[in-house]
Design a protein around this motif. Structure first.
Motif, short mmCIF file in Angstrom:
data_model
loop_
_atom_site.label_atom_id
_atom_site.label_comp_id
_atom_site.label_asym_id
_atom_site.label_seq_id
_atom_site.Cartn_x
_atom_site.Cartn_y
_atom_site.Cartn_z
N ARG A 2 0.82 -1.22 0.00
CA ARG A 2 0.00 0.00 0.00
C ARG A 2 0.85 1.26 0.00
N VAL A 34 -8.98 -7.87 -2.49
CA VAL A 34 -10.32 -7.43 -2.08
C VAL A 34 -11.00 -8.48 -1.22
N SER A 39 -7.54 -7.52 4.45
CA SER A 39 -7.25 -6.35 3.61
C SER A 39 -7.94 -5.08 4.08
N GLU A 40 -9.07 -5.20 4.76
CA GLU A 40 -9.79 -4.00 5.17
C GLU A 40 -8.97 -3.08 6.06
N PHE A 43 -5.74 -1.55 3.66
CA PHE A 43 -5.97 -0.56 2.61
C PHE A 43 -7.08 0.38 3.04
N GLU A 45 -10.12 3.21 2.51
CA GLU A 45 -11.34 3.08 1.70
C GLU A 45 -11.16 3.54 0.25
N ARG A 48 -9.46 0.69 -1.53
CA ARG A 48 -10.37 -0.45 -1.67
C ARG A 48 -11.40 -0.18 -2.78
N GLN A 49 -11.88 1.03 -2.87
CA GLN A 49 -12.84 1.36 -3.92
C GLN A 49 -12.21 1.27 -5.32
N PHE A 51 -9.86 -0.85 -6.08
CA PHE A 51 -9.80 -2.29 -6.31
C PHE A 51 -11.16 -2.84 -6.72
N VAL A 52 -12.20 -2.43 -6.02
CA VAL A 52 -13.56 -2.91 -6.31
C VAL A 52 -13.99 -2.47 -7.71
#
Length: 73
Positions: A2, A34, A39-40, A43, A45, A48-49, A51-52
């Motif tokens: 990260r 993800v 991972s929460e 990384f 938010e 993560r977004q 990645f999503v």
């Protein structure tokens, strides 16, 4: 990972290597990041977004480009 802008840029940039198999491997890495329970907290938010969104678009996503043509008179 990260903390590395080079890694994040490489893993999310579909244009760095256009080979079919390489795109699938990079996609699998993002998918694993993800889906991993750990991972929460690692990384934040916004990452993560990214990645999503990458997962939703798929490994072979190509952004649309607007093309305009003019007829000469």
């Amino acid at each position: 990972m990260r903390e590395s802008s080079e890694f994040m840029g490489f893993i999310l940039d579909r244009g760095t290597n256009r080979a079919h198999e390489n795109r699938q491997h990079k996609y699998a890495i993002v998918e694993a990041l993800v889906e991993a329970d750990q991972s929460e907290p690692i990384f934040d938010e916004p990452v993560r977004q990214l990645f999503v969104t990458h997962l939703r678009e798929g490994p072979f996503y190509v952004p649309r480009e607007a093309a305009v043509s003019f007829e000469a008179q």
